[in-house]
Design a protein around this motif. Structure first.
Motif, short mmCIF file in Angstrom:
data_model
loop_
_atom_site.label_atom_id
_atom_site.label_comp_id
_atom_site.label_asym_id
_atom_site.label_seq_id
_atom_site.Cartn_x
_atom_site.Cartn_y
_atom_site.Cartn_z
N ALA A 199 0.52 -0.91 -0.25
CA ALA A 199 0.23 -0.16 -0.14
C ALA A 199 0.36 1.61 -0.27
CB ALA A 199 -0.90 -0.23 1.35
N MET A 200 0.41 2.67 0.21
CA MET A 200 0.71 3.77 0.23
C MET A 200 2.10 3.53 0.61
SD MET A 200 -0.78 7.47 0.14
CE MET A 200 -2.17 7.05 1.48
N GLY A 201 3.44 3.80 0.02
CA GLY A 201 4.58 4.58 1.48
C GLY A 201 5.05 3.15 2.42
N ILE A 202 3.76 2.11 2.57
CA ILE A 202 4.78 0.74 2.96
C ILE A 202 5.67 -0.03 2.56
CG2 ILE A 202 4.37 -1.90 3.75
CD1 ILE A 202 1.97 -0.08 4.65
N GLU A 203 6.47 0.34 1.72
CA GLU A 203 7.74 -1.23 1.23
C GLU A 203 8.84 -0.39 1.74
OE1 GLU A 203 6.84 -2.24 -3.13
OE2 GLU A 203 5.85 -1.02 -3.39
N GLU A 204 8.31 1.06 2.11
CA GLU A 204 9.78 2.45 2.81
C GLU A 204 9.80 1.86 3.36
OE1 GLU A 204 9.40 6.20 2.03
OE2 GLU A 204 7.33 5.68 0.55
N VAL A 205 8.69 1.15 4.44
CA VAL A 205 8.86 1.03 6.19
C VAL A 205 9.58 -0.52 6.17
CG1 VAL A 205 7.48 0.77 8.35
CG2 VAL A 205 7.24 2.65 6.54
N VAL A 206 8.70 -1.16 5.03
CA VAL A 206 8.97 -2.88 5.89
C VAL A 206 10.24 -3.54 4.66
CG1 VAL A 206 7.71 -4.75 5.55
CG2 VAL A 206 6.04 -3.24 6.45
N LYS A 207 11.13 -3.71 5.71
CA LYS A 207 12.37 -3.29 4.90
C LYS A 207 13.05 -5.36 4.85
CE LYS A 207 13.77 0.57 4.60
NZ LYS A 207 13.67 1.37 3.00
N LYS A 208 13.59 -5.80 3.71
CA LYS A 208 13.72 -7.00 3.38
C LYS A 208 13.88 -7.40 5.45
CE LYS A 208 16.57 -10.44 1.07
NZ LYS A 208 18.07 -10.53 -0.16
N GLY A 209 13.82 -9.03 5.27
CA GLY A 209 14.07 -9.66 6.85
C GLY A 209 12.97 -9.05 7.63
N THR A 210 12.45 -8.07 7.91
CA THR A 210 11.54 -7.75 8.73
C THR A 210 9.84 -8.12 8.00
OG1 THR A 210 10.87 -5.48 7.82
CG2 THR A 210 12.27 -5.63 9.88
#
Length: 386
Positions: A320-331
């Motif tokens: 969703a909007m902006g979520i990929e900036e927050v949920v990084k690989k491994g989290t």
């Protein structure tokens, strides 16, 4: 500084069960701890609440006249009547509103006192106005509400957003800015830390012993996509019989969702807890295996993400909007459709080593980037920059 915080929902005594209320409890507490004087404007939740109340050192609540959206959990909406505008007994250095509705009051007061005004973006206004009663049916129009919302935001000196993706979306919708960045954050030192014995008691209470628990925390209302979550359950349980969905939260449609579970014969695989205290909420996170957020396209930066992470709970969340900036690989694992969500749930439930590794990464992430005792300096600088 003397800071006026204007909240769309009740933040204290008792707080409204929403992430934005939790977020503003965090920032008001931390600002006061750092020596600022905070005046919190919020709706009056019930008639016997005092108009002005000092709840702790450095924080004073000023409660305003409000009306309730009955269908939406009796949600009180503050009305900027003349009495509120003219009888403010405090001079402020800056105002900070968290929504365009209460933002009208914040803007009027800031102009009267000739001080900077800041507003942050948390939830699209249409999520609330869609519950407007029939005499105000025009407020259910997404196009109209978006226009009204952008008009209010555009009179502020600064719009605070958590991610670049949110900024881009707001600009597309006619929000002019200027923009500043400040993330959703938690005071990690104050979070409940349930013991193993307390976790065992919780498991027994909700019959979770031996189950692989998928946790969903959120308001029981359509914008949280609860029905979509329930539709995943048969496919997950078919491949992982021990899977159990723990649905935490209350809301205007809770009974409707319980009826759906009975209709679809899912009662053995789903538990609704209703409202939980903070301690029980974090206990639920500690006994769960996977955290699920089925956000819609307008989801901003759900406080639940940080609550999951602080408990070491790996996350499965819809893009969703902006979520990929927050949920990084491994989290966490991001999904775009149902089949991907189901595969991610099964992957984490069936791979203990991966789940444990991601849990450690989650805790590390929230400690490094989202501890309010570290990030609050960013907010102070935004206030001072105006």
């Amino acid at each position: 500084m003397k800071i006026g915080i204007f909240s769309e929902c009740v933040v204290y005594n008792p707080p409204f069960p929403a992430g934005v209320a939790r977020f503003f409890r965090e920032i008001t507490t931390e600002l006061a701890r750092r020596g600022h004087e905070v005046l919190l404007f919020e709706p009056r939740g019930h008639s016997n609440q005092p108009k002005i109340e000092e709840i702790k050192d450095g924080i004073t609540i000023y409660r305003g006249f409000s009306i309730a959206l009955q269908k939406y959990m009796n949600f009180p909406v503050c009305i900027p009547i003349k009495e509120m505008i003219t009888s403010i007994p405090f001079s402020l250095d800056v105002v900070h509103a968290n929504n365009s509705g209460i933002g009208v009051l914040a803007a009027i007061i800031s102009r009267r006192q000739r001080i900077p005004r800041v507003i942050s973006y948390h939830t699209p206004l249409i999520h609330y106005t869609s519950y407007a009663p029939l005499p105000l049916f025009f407020l259910r129009s997404t196009r109209l509400v978006n226009r009204l919302e952008s008009l209010v935001y555009n009179i502020f000196n600064l719009t605070i957003v958590p991610t670049q993706g949110v900024k881009n979306e707001l600009q597309r919708r006619g929000f002019n800015g200027p923009f500043g960045f400040f993330p959703t954050c938690l005071d990690l030192q104050s979070l409940p830390k349930p013991s193993s014995q307390e976790c065992d008691v919780f498991r027994q209470k909700y019959a979770l012993s031996g189950k692989k628990v998928i946790l969903f925390v959120g308001r029981m209302s359509p914008e949280k996509k609860i029905e979509d979550v329930l539709q995943l359950i048969p496919d997950v349980v078919k491949k992982e019989p021990l899977a159990h969905f723990l649905m935490v939260g209350t809301g205007p449609f809770l009974e409707d969702y319980k009826n759906l579970v009975r209709k679809w014969q899912l009662a053995q695989n789903v538990t609704f807890t209703g409202y939980l205290s903070d301690f029980d909420l974090f206990t639920a996170m500690h006994v769960s295996d996977v955290g699920l957020i089925f956000a819609d396209d307008a989801q901003i930066f759900d406080m639940t993400i940080l609550e999951y992470w602080s408990s070491g709970l790996p996350l499965i969340i819809r893009k969703a909007m902006g979520i990929e900036e927050v949920v990084k690989k491994g989290t966490g694992l991001l999904f775009a459709d149902w089949s991907e969500a189901i595969n991610h749930i099964l992957t984490l439930l069936q791979d203990d080593a991966l789940r444990d590794e991601m849990g450690k990464n989650c805790r590390k992430m929230v400690e490094q980037r989202y501890d309010i005792r570290k990030t609050i300096v960013q907010l102070e600088k935004l206030y001072e920059s105006r």
